[in-house]
Design a protein around this motif. Structure first.
Motif, PDB file in Angstrom:
ATOM      1  N   ALA A  88      -0.485 -26.450 -13.462  1.00  0.00           N
ATOM      2  CA  ALA A  88      -0.749 -25.770 -12.180  1.00  0.00           C
ATOM      3  C   ALA A  88       0.547 -25.633 -11.381  1.00  0.00           C
ATOM      4  O   ALA A  88       0.762 -24.611 -10.710  1.00  0.00           O
ATOM      5  N   ARG A  89       1.416 -26.639 -11.473  1.00  0.00           N
ATOM      6  CA  ARG A  89       2.688 -26.558 -10.737  1.00  0.00           C
ATOM      7  C   ARG A  89       3.514 -25.366 -11.242  1.00  0.00           C
ATOM      8  O   ARG A  89       4.145 -24.661 -10.469  1.00  0.00           O
ATOM      9  N   TYR A  90       3.506 -25.151 -12.568  1.00  0.00           N
ATOM     10  CA  TYR A  90       4.242 -23.988 -13.100  1.00  0.00           C
ATOM     11  C   TYR A  90       3.545 -22.682 -12.729  1.00  0.00           C
ATOM     12  O   TYR A  90       4.205 -21.707 -12.362  1.00  0.00           O
ATOM     13  N   LEU A  91       2.224 -22.657 -12.809  1.00  0.00           N
ATOM     14  CA  LEU A  91       1.493 -21.411 -12.519  1.00  0.00           C
ATOM     15  C   LEU A  91       1.675 -20.981 -11.067  1.00  0.00           C
ATOM     16  O   LEU A  91       1.711 -19.785 -10.772  1.00  0.00           O
ATOM     17  N   THR A  92       1.799 -21.953 -10.168  1.00  0.00           N
ATOM     18  CA  THR A  92       1.980 -21.617  -8.750  1.00  0.00           C
ATOM     19  C   THR A  92       3.459 -21.611  -8.359  1.00  0.00           C
ATOM     20  O   THR A  92       3.782 -21.446  -7.172  1.00  0.00           O
ATOM     21  N   GLN A  93       4.330 -21.817  -9.348  1.00  0.00           N
ATOM     22  CA  GLN A  93       5.785 -21.834  -9.109  1.00  0.00           C
ATOM     23  C   GLN A  93       6.179 -22.907  -8.084  1.00  0.00           C
ATOM     24  O   GLN A  93       7.140 -22.725  -7.333  1.00  0.00           O
ATOM     25  N   ASP A  94       5.453 -24.027  -8.099  1.00  0.00           N
ATOM     26  CA  ASP A  94       5.786 -25.172  -7.241  1.00  0.00           C
ATOM     27  C   ASP A  94       6.631 -26.126  -8.088  1.00  0.00           C
ATOM     28  O   ASP A  94       6.186 -27.187  -8.504  1.00  0.00           O
ATOM     29  N   ILE A  95       7.863 -25.689  -8.378  1.00  0.00           N
ATOM     30  CA  ILE A  95       8.702 -26.388  -9.371  1.00  0.00           C
ATOM     31  C   ILE A  95      10.119 -26.605  -8.829  1.00  0.00           C
ATOM     32  O   ILE A  95      11.090 -26.064  -9.369  1.00  0.00           O
ATOM     33  N   PRO A  96      10.223 -27.441  -7.760  1.00  0.00           N
ATOM     34  CA  PRO A  96      11.549 -27.608  -7.142  1.00  0.00           C
ATOM     35  C   PRO A  96      12.593 -28.207  -8.075  1.00  0.00           C
ATOM     36  O   PRO A  96      13.795 -28.094  -7.817  1.00  0.00           O
ATOM     37  N   TRP A  97      12.149 -28.841  -9.168  1.00  0.00           N
ATOM     38  CA  TRP A  97      13.107 -29.452 -10.109  1.00  0.00           C
ATOM     39  C   TRP A  97      13.838 -28.403 -10.937  1.00  0.00           C
ATOM     40  O   TRP A  97      14.893 -28.676 -11.493  1.00  0.00           O
ATOM     41  N   ASP A  98      13.259 -27.206 -11.046  1.00  0.00           N
ATOM     42  CA  ASP A  98      13.850 -26.202 -11.933  1.00  0.00           C
ATOM     43  C   ASP A  98      15.024 -25.527 -11.229  1.00  0.00           C
ATOM     44  O   ASP A  98      14.839 -24.852 -10.215  1.00  0.00           O
ATOM     45  N   LYS A  99      16.219 -25.698 -11.778  1.00  0.00           N
ATOM     46  CA  LYS A  99      17.420 -25.141 -11.146  1.00  0.00           C
ATOM     47  C   LYS A  99      17.877 -23.869 -11.848  1.00  0.00           C
ATOM     48  O   LYS A  99      18.954 -23.334 -11.548  1.00  0.00           O
ATOM     49  N   GLY A 100      17.122 -23.416 -12.828  1.00  0.00           N
ATOM     50  CA  GLY A 100      17.443 -22.141 -13.474  1.00  0.00           C
ATOM     51  C   GLY A 100      18.630 -22.193 -14.402  1.00  0.00           C
ATOM     52  O   GLY A 100      19.078 -21.158 -14.908  1.00  0.00           O
ATOM     53  N   GLU A 101      19.158 -23.378 -14.645  1.00  0.00           N
ATOM     54  CA  GLU A 101      20.333 -23.507 -15.524  1.00  0.00           C
ATOM     55  C   GLU A 101      20.359 -24.922 -16.087  1.00  0.00           C
ATOM     56  O   GLU A 101      19.741 -25.832 -15.523  1.00  0.00           O
ATOM     57  N   PRO A 102      21.096 -25.124 -17.207  1.00  0.00           N
ATOM     58  CA  PRO A 102      21.187 -26.464 -17.791  1.00  0.00           C
ATOM     59  C   PRO A 102      21.831 -27.450 -16.817  1.00  0.00           C
ATOM     60  O   PRO A 102      22.552 -27.038 -15.907  1.00  0.00           O
ATOM     61  N   HIS A 103      21.591 -28.734 -17.038  1.00  0.00           N
ATOM     62  CA  HIS A 103      22.263 -29.741 -16.210  1.00  0.00           C
ATOM     63  C   HIS A 103      23.774 -29.526 -16.298  1.00  0.00           C
ATOM     64  O   HIS A 103      24.327 -29.385 -17.400  1.00  0.00           O
ATOM     65  N   PRO A 104      24.466 -29.491 -15.132  1.00  0.00           N
ATOM     66  CA  PRO A 104      25.902 -29.178 -15.126  1.00  0.00           C
ATOM     67  C   PRO A 104      26.781 -30.119 -15.945  1.00  0.00           C
ATOM     68  O   PRO A 104      27.913 -29.763 -16.285  1.00  0.00           O
ATOM     69  N   VAL A 105      26.295 -31.320 -16.275  1.00  0.00           N
ATOM     70  CA  VAL A 105      27.132 -32.218 -17.072  1.00  0.00           C
ATOM     71  C   VAL A 105      27.152 -31.799 -18.545  1.00  0.00           C
ATOM     72  O   VAL A 105      28.047 -32.211 -19.293  1.00  0.00           O
ATOM     73  N   LEU A 106      26.184 -30.998 -18.963  1.00  0.00           N
ATOM     74  CA  LEU A 106      26.063 -30.739 -20.405  1.00  0.00           C
ATOM     75  C   LEU A 106      27.307 -30.118 -21.038  1.00  0.00           C
ATOM     76  O   LEU A 106      27.734 -30.587 -22.104  1.00  0.00           O
ATOM     77  N   PRO A 107      27.935 -29.093 -20.429  1.00  0.00           N
ATOM     78  CA  PRO A 107      29.136 -28.542 -21.081  1.00  0.00           C
ATOM     79  C   PRO A 107      30.216 -29.602 -21.291  1.00  0.00           C
ATOM     80  O   PRO A 107      30.868 -29.638 -22.334  1.00  0.00           O
ATOM     81  N   ILE A 108      30.390 -30.495 -20.303  1.00  0.00           N
ATOM     82  CA  ILE A 108      31.411 -31.549 -20.407  1.00  0.00           C
ATOM     83  C   ILE A 108      31.000 -32.549 -21.482  1.00  0.00           C
ATOM     84  O   ILE A 108      31.785 -32.908 -22.366  1.00  0.00           O
ATOM     85  N   PHE A 109      29.760 -32.980 -21.412  1.00  0.00           N
ATOM     86  CA  PHE A 109      29.265 -33.978 -22.360  1.00  0.00           C
ATOM     87  C   PHE A 109      29.318 -33.453 -23.796  1.00  0.00           C
ATOM     88  O   PHE A 109      29.743 -34.161 -24.716  1.00  0.00           O
TER      89      PHE A 109
END
Ligand SMILES: C[S@@+](CC[C@H](N)C(=O)[O-])C[C@H]1O[C@@H](n2cnc3c(N)ncnc32)[C@H](O)[C@@H]1O
Length: 196
Positions: free
Chosen positions: A5-26
């Motif tokens: 339901a959280r995805y269907l209503t777009q109540d998804i504040p955790w989603d930043k639209g991109e991979p975690h910024p540490v991933l390229p470095i890691f």
């Protein structure tokens, strides 16, 4: 929580639209972790799967698992890469449905989404899904700035993480991520655990 339901209503504040910024470095520092020896990685609670899009080019095969049908559907549309599998399922039951043992589990905002009374199950499930010597690796959200006991996201201390994971895993390292999303600075740590 009704995650779908959280995805269907777009109540998804955790989603930043991109991979975690540490991933390229890691990934640039640990290129072999997800690929050498045809490794298969599992990402539980993958949501829209942005992290998998960053890890896939460095991986042999990677599986995104989520309990939300809507999240998995969108993830599969966003990232149709050949070496990514998208699976609808419950992390706590996945050991009875999967057909292989994974080499690596990538953790990011799945553990903090699980209610604290189920954390012991998270550690046990991770241990059941990995091959002996496999790795549990990723970001742990120590301080999501929630009132005590409230969430998700639920905060956790290092001592608690040791209490859950020490019975199955050995901690190889623990340090803050070199980069993160704006607003999450100094609130996370990165850990690499190896299954005993
Ligand atoms: C806070 S969200 C994070 C999603 C993603 N990792 C991200 O950072 O965008 C937590 C995710 O875990 C999923 N989830 C919760 N419980 C789960 C379970 N038992 N098995 C699999 N996925 C689960 C939810 O559907 C949701 O997509």
């Amino acid at each position: 929580v009704d995650w779908n339901a959280r995805y269907l209503t777009q109540d998804i504040p955790w989603d930043k639209g991109e991979p975690h910024p540490v991933l390229p470095i890691f990934l640039s520092k640990n290129d072999g972790l997800f690929s050498e020896g045809k490794k298969h990685t599992l990402v539980p609670g993958c949501g829209y799967g942005h992290d998998l899009s960053a890890i896939a080019p460095h991986s042999h095969h990677i599986t995104g698992l989520d309990i939300s049908e809507e999240a998995i559907l969108k993830a599969s549309q966003l990232y149709p890469q050949q070496n990514i599998s998208w699976e609808l399922g419950d992390f706590f039951r996945w050991h009875s449905e999967k057909t292989i043992s994974y080499d690596v589990i990538w953790e990011h905002t799945c553990f903090c989404a699980i209610s604290p009374e189920k954390r012991e199950n998270y550690a046990r499930s991770a241990s059941q899904l990995l091959r002996p010597g496999g790795y549990l690796c990723g970001i742990f959200f120590l301080n999501p700035n929630m009132p005590p006991g409230q969430g998700p996201p639920f905060g956790v201390t290092r001592d608690e993480l040791h209490a859950y994971f020490d019975p199955y895993f050995q901690l190889l390292w623990d340090h803050p991520p070199e980069a993160t999303y704006s607003g999450r600075e100094h609130r996370e740590t990165m850990m690499l655990w190896q299954l005993k």
